[in-house]
Enzyme design. Structure first.
Site, PDB file in Angstrom:
ATOM      1  CD  GLU A  86      -2.991   1.208   2.361  1.00 55.15           C
ATOM      2  OE1 GLU A  86      -3.541   2.046   2.415  1.00 55.15           O
ATOM      3  OE2 GLU A  86      -3.343  -0.192   2.621  1.00 55.15           O
ATOM      4  CE  LYS A 282      -6.465  -0.766   5.163  1.00 56.38           C
ATOM      5  NZ  LYS A 282      -5.307  -0.025   4.500  1.00 56.38           N
ATOM      6  CG  ASP A 298      -0.086 -16.192  11.597  1.00 51.20           C
ATOM      7  OD1 ASP A 298      -0.827 -15.613  10.853  1.00 51.20           O
ATOM      8  OD2 ASP A 298      -0.579 -17.341  11.963  1.00 51.20           O
ATOM      9  CG  HIS A 395      -3.520   7.333  -0.409  1.00 56.71           C
ATOM     10  ND1 HIS A 395      -2.679   6.351   0.459  1.00 56.71           N
ATOM     11  CD2 HIS A 395      -4.037   6.786  -1.261  1.00 56.71           C
ATOM     12  CE1 HIS A 395      -3.091   5.097  -0.077  1.00 56.71           C
ATOM     13  NE2 HIS A 395      -4.069   5.290  -1.119  1.00 56.71           N
TER      14      HIS A 395
END
Length: 442
Positions: A86, A282, A298, A395
């Site tokens: 991302e 998130k 993990d 972004h």
């Protein structure tokens, strides 16, 4: 259906797997075959190692491995390895690190390292009798039965720390579980925990069948469903924090006090509003997952645990907190993180080994601190953007190259368009428009 079903796929060579896949699912696309083959590694030994990480491998899936520098954590400087696809995640973490560098950096504290496993079973006999039998007899047998498995872990200061019977019959008829607590030291400990639980399951069956305390019908009523570790580890928890005087919050576009107030409002909104809390968390996991993946841990287990912890009150809420008191701005994250620095990929994957070396070969507790900081930094950067310039400005600038690559821009076109959008807000529509104009003119 002919050709779409295959037997013995795992026994085929990599080339034969690709040929079968391309023939039956891509209409013999030579381009797909070329792409799958081009991601093989030139180093045959390294490729063999990658092939053995998973099953039925036909290629490798690459992700960027980047570095976020300038992290001051508990008085030590770090450069954080981050694996993510991302745009803006690594840049945002680095910007947050630099922002707090001259304000004391990040402080951390490990609040616990307990991990959990459970034996889930149903029993419809006398509850009081079974509870007494467990407490006075079975519990000791379970500890003795796992002594050999836990020997090495105990020699390192870890092992089983408690065994408790939980009565869940109010939730589900006849349902109980045995909760076993573990300290797995520097390993994540999944295999160790599951091995202990399976041995305990075997002993539970044997001792119940041999016991003279229970009637035949009581013995038959014991039905063991499963034994497995839990990825929810609320007592394997770490806290990361930043704080400074409000006047030190230099953000240019507004006063430090206004920034502090709006920042706290953003955190408060994530505390009470689930829609915002989901996106808020998130963003935290953008930072956490990137370091977790880079260190061979993990990330699915870490994610599931974090979101369960965010729901522990019965309502899903943001994981970070903020207060302004006596002109001090304080921002922190408290999160469960079950991580390891030995076992799994930590000794196998070359880039995982490199990541851990860059992080100064941390213990699992040190890695918990570093990972928590990455989440806090990411969240700070996101909130700062949201309440000042907006999230899209930064972004989309990072996303500009992705758009240009999708359009097939040449290096000279990338340079021209990057300069054009240097002081403009980037949008997909505008980039496409300017790209097409540039192509027409040329």
């Amino acid at each position: 259906m002919e050709g779409l079903i295959v037997n013995g796929f795992s026994r085929l060579s990599k080339e034969d797997r690709i040929n079968w896949l391309v023939k039956n699912f891509t209409n013999n696309s030579l381009k797909t075959k070329e792409i799958l083959s081009q991601y093989w590694l030139d180093n045959k030994e390294l490729q063999k190692l990658h092939d053995e990480f998973s099953e039925n491998t036909i290629s490798n899936f690459f992700l960027p491995w980047g570095i976020a520098p300038n992290f001051l954590i508990d008085g030590e400087m770090y450069a954080l390895p981050m694996v993510t696809e991302e745009s803006s995640v690594v840049a945002a973490a680095a910007n947050a690190a630099k922002f707090w560098l001259n304000k004391g950096g990040f402080s951390t504290q490990v609040l616990g390292t307990t991990k959990l496993g459970h034996i889930h079973f149903f029993y419809k006999g006398n509850k009081e009798k079974f509870t007494n039998w467990f407490q006075n007899f079975l519990k000791i047998k379970l500890e003795d039965a796992t002594a050999e498995i836990t020997q090495n872990m105990r020699s390192r200061g870890g092992g089983i720390t408690s065994i408790i019977l939980q009565d869940n019959t109010a939730k589900l008829e006849g349902y109980y579980f045995i909760e076993v607590s573990f300290d797995t030291r520097d390993s994540m400990g999944a295999n160790f925990i599951n091995s202990c639980l399976e041995e305990m399951t075997k002993i539970l069956k044997e001792e119940m069948n041999q016991s003279e305390s229970f009637q035949s019908n009581e013995k038959e009523s014991l039905q063991i469903t499963m034994s497995i570790l839990s990825n929810y580890v609320p007592d394997c928890r770490v806290r990361a924090e930043v704080c400074c005087e409000v006047d030190e919050l230099d953000v240019k576009v507004m006063s430090p006090y206004e920034f502090a107030v709006k920042f706290k409002q953003a955190i408060d909104i994530a505390t009470v509003e689930t829609f915002r809390a989901t996106t808020h968390n998130k963003g935290i996991m953008n930072g956490i997952d990137a370091v977790v993946i880079a260190t061979g841990n993990d990330f699915r287990a870490v994610e599931s645990c974090a979101h369960t912890y965010a729901s522990r009150s019965g309502k899903y809420r943001g994981l970070t907190n903020c207060i302004i008191e006596d002109n001090i701005f304080r921002f922190w994250l408290e999160i469960p993180l079950a991580l390891g620095v030995v076992g799994g990929l930590t000794k196998l994957h070359p880039l995982v080994r490199a990541s851990l070396e860059i992080l100064k070969k941390p213990t699992s507790e040190k890695l918990m601190k570093i990972v928590a900081v990455s989440g806090l930094a990411q969240n700070f950067a996101a909130i700062r953007s949201l309440i000042t310039t907006g999230i899209q400005k930064g972004h989309m600038k990072m996303h500009l190259l992705n758009i240009l690559n999708q359009l097939g821009a040449t290096n000279s076109e990338k340079e021209l368009l990057s300069n054009l959008f240097k002081d403009q807000i980037v949008s997909h529509h505008r980039v496409v428009k300017e790209f097409n104009k540039l192509r027409r003119n040329s």
